[in-house]
Design an enzyme around this catalytic site. Structure first.
Site, PDB file in Angstrom:
ATOM      1  N   ASP A   8      10.270  62.728 -22.832  1.00  0.00           N
ATOM      2  CA  ASP A   8       9.512  61.659 -23.448  1.00  0.00           C
ATOM      3  C   ASP A   8       8.747  60.964 -22.317  1.00  0.00           C
ATOM      4  O   ASP A   8       9.128  61.073 -21.155  1.00  0.00           O
ATOM      5  CB  ASP A   8      10.467  60.680 -24.150  1.00  0.00           C
ATOM      6  CG  ASP A   8       9.750  59.503 -24.754  1.00  0.00           C
ATOM      7  OD1 ASP A   8       8.758  59.715 -25.482  1.00  0.00           O
ATOM      8  OD2 ASP A   8      10.170  58.358 -24.498  1.00  0.00           O
ATOM      9  N   ARG A   9       7.689  60.264 -22.654  1.00  0.00           N
ATOM     10  CA  ARG A   9       6.859  59.655 -21.616  1.00  0.00           C
ATOM     11  C   ARG A   9       7.265  58.213 -21.322  1.00  0.00           C
ATOM     12  O   ARG A   9       7.924  57.943 -20.326  1.00  0.00           O
ATOM     13  CB  ARG A   9       5.385  59.743 -22.036  1.00  0.00           C
ATOM     14  CG  ARG A   9       4.428  59.518 -20.885  1.00  0.00           C
ATOM     15  CD  ARG A   9       3.002  59.420 -21.349  1.00  0.00           C
ATOM     16  NE  ARG A   9       2.739  58.058 -21.834  1.00  0.00           N
ATOM     17  CZ  ARG A   9       1.554  57.627 -22.214  1.00  0.00           C
ATOM     18  NH1 ARG A   9       0.518  58.429 -22.220  1.00  0.00           N
ATOM     19  NH2 ARG A   9       1.385  56.385 -22.618  1.00  0.00           N
ATOM     20  N   ASP A  10       6.906  57.283 -22.201  1.00  0.00           N
ATOM     21  CA  ASP A  10       7.124  55.856 -21.946  1.00  0.00           C
ATOM     22  C   ASP A  10       8.622  55.538 -21.920  1.00  0.00           C
ATOM     23  O   ASP A  10       9.350  55.842 -22.849  1.00  0.00           O
ATOM     24  CB  ASP A  10       6.429  55.016 -23.019  1.00  0.00           C
ATOM     25  CG  ASP A  10       4.928  55.296 -23.097  1.00  0.00           C
ATOM     26  OD1 ASP A  10       4.345  55.681 -22.067  1.00  0.00           O
ATOM     27  OD2 ASP A  10       4.354  55.131 -24.185  1.00  0.00           O
ATOM     28  N   THR A  51       5.283  63.238 -26.421  1.00  0.00           N
ATOM     29  CA  THR A  51       5.186  61.793 -26.573  1.00  0.00           C
ATOM     30  C   THR A  51       4.461  61.397 -27.855  1.00  0.00           C
ATOM     31  O   THR A  51       3.451  62.007 -28.221  1.00  0.00           O
ATOM     32  CB  THR A  51       4.481  61.173 -25.341  1.00  0.00           C
ATOM     33  OG1 THR A  51       4.347  59.761 -25.519  1.00  0.00           O
ATOM     34  CG2 THR A  51       3.122  61.773 -25.088  1.00  0.00           C
ATOM     35  N   ASN A  52       5.009  60.397 -28.540  1.00  0.00           N
ATOM     36  CA  ASN A  52       4.317  59.791 -29.678  1.00  0.00           C
ATOM     37  C   ASN A  52       3.259  58.847 -29.130  1.00  0.00           C
ATOM     38  O   ASN A  52       3.553  58.050 -28.235  1.00  0.00           O
ATOM     39  CB  ASN A  52       5.297  58.988 -30.543  1.00  0.00           C
ATOM     40  CG  ASN A  52       6.262  59.855 -31.315  1.00  0.00           C
ATOM     41  OD1 ASN A  52       6.095  61.066 -31.425  1.00  0.00           O
ATOM     42  ND2 ASN A  52       7.291  59.235 -31.859  1.00  0.00           N
ATOM     43  N   GLN A  53       2.054  58.927 -29.662  1.00  0.00           N
ATOM     44  CA  GLN A  53       0.975  58.046 -29.232  1.00  0.00           C
ATOM     45  C   GLN A  53       0.286  57.455 -30.455  1.00  0.00           C
ATOM     46  O   GLN A  53      -0.879  57.731 -30.753  1.00  0.00           O
ATOM     47  CB  GLN A  53      -0.002  58.805 -28.323  1.00  0.00           C
ATOM     48  CG  GLN A  53       0.578  59.181 -26.979  1.00  0.00           C
ATOM     49  CD  GLN A  53       0.978  57.958 -26.167  1.00  0.00           C
ATOM     50  OE1 GLN A  53       0.275  56.968 -26.107  1.00  0.00           O
ATOM     51  NE2 GLN A  53       2.150  58.036 -25.526  1.00  0.00           N
ATOM     52  N   ALA A  54       1.038  56.628 -31.174  1.00  0.00           N
ATOM     53  CA  ALA A  54       0.577  56.049 -32.429  1.00  0.00           C
ATOM     54  C   ALA A  54      -0.611  55.112 -32.256  1.00  0.00           C
ATOM     55  O   ALA A  54      -1.337  54.847 -33.216  1.00  0.00           O
ATOM     56  CB  ALA A  54       1.719  55.305 -33.110  1.00  0.00           C
ATOM     57  N   LYS A 100       7.770  62.415 -33.315  1.00  0.00           N
ATOM     58  CA  LYS A 100       9.224  62.373 -33.250  1.00  0.00           C
ATOM     59  C   LYS A 100       9.726  61.253 -34.155  1.00  0.00           C
ATOM     60  O   LYS A 100       9.113  60.196 -34.173  1.00  0.00           O
ATOM     61  CB  LYS A 100       9.681  62.147 -31.796  1.00  0.00           C
ATOM     62  CG  LYS A 100       9.316  63.288 -30.870  1.00  0.00           C
ATOM     63  CD  LYS A 100       9.681  62.984 -29.427  1.00  0.00           C
ATOM     64  CE  LYS A 100       8.746  61.926 -28.884  1.00  0.00           C
ATOM     65  NZ  LYS A 100       8.989  61.553 -27.488  1.00  0.00           N
TER      66      LYS A 100
END
Length: 168
Positions: A8-10, A51-54, A100
């Site tokens: 995961d990123r952040d 990564t989720n980037q909403a 995710k």
């Protein structure tokens, strides 16, 4: 079959700041990340960011902003990251199997890199990261300061997760 660490990123690779991170000056690679990635790569793992980037779906930033942050991360990591997957959707705006706890990003990488899920790891700071890994048979390690619903293993950061993975 190959092995990988899904990251995961952040909150794992860069500092969590409590809001969307898309401005380069606010995107700070976390301490110990380049060294940890180098250790994992030396042990034969593919390194794959999921990564989720909403914020894209919400109109806060663009794909280009995400790609610029990923380039900054790749530069800090010495080019060791094999792939970046990001899910731009958000349930308030658009549904997505990639987001995710959905597992489509992991499924794509499993196929692309011919990975054996049983030899892979998911390192994330949220239960949804662990759930995405579980859906495809990938073991998870939760990182960060907050214990979440008693999930184990739970360690402080990517350095500690790397130690666990390499102890296998």
């Amino acid at each position: 079959m190959n092995k990988a660490v899904f990251l995961d990123r952040d909150g794992v690779l860069n500092n969590e700041i409590g809001e969307y991170v898309w401005e380069l000056e606010k995107f700070v690679v976390s301490e110990g990340v380049p060294e940890s990635l180098a250790r994992l790569k030396a042990a034969g793992y593919y390194l794959i960011v999921v990564t989720n980037q909403a914020g894209i779906a919400k109109g806060l930033y663009t794909t280009a902003h995400v790609q610029a942050c990923h380039q900054k991360l790749q530069d800090a990591a010495g080019g060791l990251i094999d792939a970046f997957y990001f899910a731009p959707g958000h349930p308030q705006v658009s549904e997505s199997l990639s987001r995710k706890p959905g597992s489509l990003m992991l499924e794509k990488a499993l196929a692309r890199f011919k990975l054996d899920a049983a030899r892979c790891w998911m390192v994330g700071d949220r239960l949804r990261d662990m759930q995405a890994g579980q859906r495809v048979g990938v073991r998870g390690i939760l990182v960060g300061p907050e214990q979440q619903e008693g999930y184990q293993p739970h360690v402080a950061d990517l350095r500690a997760a790397t130690d666990l993975i390499l102890a296998e």
